[in-house]
Write an enzyme that holds these catalytic residues in place. Structure first.
Site, PDB file in Angstrom:
ATOM      1  CG  HIS A 127      26.580 -38.225 -41.934  1.00 41.80           C
ATOM      2  ND1 HIS A 127      26.017 -37.361 -41.031  1.00 41.80           N
ATOM      3  CD2 HIS A 127      27.883 -38.346 -41.574  1.00 41.80           C
ATOM      4  CE1 HIS A 127      26.922 -36.989 -40.150  1.00 41.80           C
ATOM      5  NE2 HIS A 127      28.078 -37.567 -40.462  1.00 41.80           N
ATOM      6  N   GLY A 134      23.399 -36.044 -40.698  1.00 45.67           N
ATOM      7  CA  GLY A 134      23.825 -35.110 -39.649  1.00 45.67           C
ATOM      8  C   GLY A 134      24.354 -33.811 -40.249  1.00 45.67           C
ATOM      9  CG  HIS A 135      27.867 -33.723 -42.750  1.00 50.51           C
ATOM     10  ND1 HIS A 135      28.184 -35.023 -43.058  1.00 50.51           N
ATOM     11  CD2 HIS A 135      28.940 -33.238 -42.077  1.00 50.51           C
ATOM     12  CE1 HIS A 135      29.388 -35.308 -42.603  1.00 50.51           C
ATOM     13  NE2 HIS A 135      29.867 -34.243 -41.991  1.00 50.51           N
ATOM     14  CG  ASP A 178      32.966 -34.062 -34.253  1.00 51.57           C
ATOM     15  OD1 ASP A 178      33.562 -35.109 -33.958  1.00 51.57           O
ATOM     16  OD2 ASP A 178      32.386 -33.908 -35.335  1.00 51.57           O
ATOM     17  CD  GLN A 216      35.330 -30.085 -35.004  1.00 60.79           C
ATOM     18  OE1 GLN A 216      36.303 -30.667 -35.455  1.00 60.79           O
ATOM     19  NE2 GLN A 216      34.168 -30.085 -35.635  1.00 60.79           N
ATOM     20  CB  SER A 231      30.392 -40.951 -37.521  1.00 58.56           C
ATOM     21  OG  SER A 231      31.754 -40.907 -37.919  1.00 58.56           O
TER      22      SER A 231
HETATM   23  O1  PAF Z   1      34.214 -31.667 -37.970  1.00 60.39           O
HETATM   24  C1  PAF Z   1      34.853 -31.754 -39.059  1.00 60.39           C
HETATM   25  O2  PAF Z   1      34.406 -32.359 -40.031  1.00 60.39           O
HETATM   26  C2  PAF Z   1      36.221 -31.094 -39.180  1.00 60.39           C
HETATM   27  O3  PAF Z   1      36.943 -31.200 -38.006  1.00 60.39           O
HETATM   28  C3  PAF Z   1      36.149 -29.626 -39.656  1.00 60.39           C
HETATM   29  C4  PAF Z   1      35.422 -28.737 -38.654  1.00 60.39           C
HETATM   30  C5  PAF Z   1      35.436 -29.569 -41.004  1.00 60.39           C
HETATM   31  C6  PAF Z   1      37.558 -29.057 -39.832  1.00 60.39           C
HETATM   32  O4  PAF Z   1      38.283 -29.787 -40.759  1.00 60.39           O
END
Ligand code: PAF
Length: 284
Positions: free
Chosen positions: A33, A35-36, A150, A153, A185
């Site tokens: 999406h 965001g990516h 995230d 993360q 998301s």
């Molecule tokens: O954020 C994500 O999409 C996942 O946790 C990642 C960093 C690609 C690891 O699988």
């Protein structure tokens, strides 16, 4: 331009030999999406080589989670990435990523991996860090881009890089929101139109916390106000809402000063959503 799609690690190693530094990696599970795409744009702005990885990592899903149902949309992903022209899209199979099956050795995220998301999703962050470490090694990344949505993360990846002396830079990219405030998301596509409206309780709760922080309120007041928004929302189940230190994810108290992070997780129908916002602590 369609990016070069690579499905196995040997071909990736060969391709990387001819590509310029800095090598920047954007790791994704696909279902891309906007965001990516912000992450890919941030990587492209640095020049060098942009590598996007697409891999739905079984290791980070619990037995009752949505691994099987997780959207796999590689053709669409390649189409949207084409406009941004990353040099390589590495989309390995599970057999390429884990040739001997699930790895016996995994990274231990420590205490930071056992709270909030880690408490609700046991083993999740061990799975994330293990695949992130493997992808960093395979892509020989010098810079890696992660989204702020995230947040836990991101904090754990930074901690891993510090603790293991990994020679790379981590760049954090701001959260991309829809005009109504919902953070983008890949899981938003699970929401019905009605659930999508209900999910807006989460950004509203964060707004309430941010507004109180701007008025100099203590974290406890921010938590109370945000939880009041969430518990009043129809068909929203609250996993947690808190105000924490953005590096340690320890809950902050009344005397904390500087920048804190308001974090929340809810369930709407079967869909889990997380979000966060920076809050200033210790008065105005
Ligand atoms: O954020 C994500 O999409 C996942 O946790 C990642 C960093 C690609 C690891 O699988």
């Amino acid at each position: 331009m369609t990016p070069l799609l690579i499905r196995d690690r040997e071909a990736l190693a060969v391709a990387l030999n001819d590509l310029p530094s800095p090598r920047g990696v954007v790791m994704t599970m696909g279902a891309l999406h906007a965001g990516h795409l912000d992450l890919v744009r941030a990587a492209a702005a640095r020049g060098g080589t942009v590598i996007v990885t697409v891999f739905v990592n079984p290791l980070q899903f619990g037995p009752d989670e949505d691994f099987a149902a997780y959207p796999r949309t590689l053709d669409d992903d390649l189409r949207v990435l084409g406009e941004l022209s990353p040099a390589v899209v590495y989309a390995p199979s599970a057999a390429d990523m884990y040739p001997s099956g699930a790895p016996a050795v995994r990274l231990d995220p420590g205490d930071l991996g056992n709270v909030y998301e880690g408490a609700i999703r046991p083993g999740h962050f061990a799975g994330v860090l293990t695949v992130v470490a493997k992808l960093l090694a395979r892509t020989r990344a010098e810079v890696a881009y992660f989204g702020r949505k995230d947040a836990q993360q991101l904090a754990l990846v930074r901690q891993m890089v510090r603790d293991l002396d990994l020679p790379l830079e981590i760049v954090a990219v701001p959260i991309r929101r829809d005009p109504d405030g919902l953070a983008l998301s890949s899981r938003n596509r699970y929401l019905s139109p009605e659930q999508r409206v209900q999910a807006l309780a989460l950004p509203r709760a964060l707004d309430a916390a941010v507004a109180l922080a701007a008025d100099g309120a203590p974290p406890a007041a921010m938590r109370r106000a945000a939880l009041a928004v969430l518990t009043a929302a129809p068909r929203v189940e609250v996993d947690y809402f808190d105000v924490v230190d953005a590096t340690t994810f320890r809950r902050v108290g009344a005397r904390a000063a500087g920048e804190g992070l308001a974090i929340g997780a809810i369930r709407v129908g079967g869909t889990r959503l997380i979000d966060n916002a920076s809050v200033s602590l210790g008065g105005r």
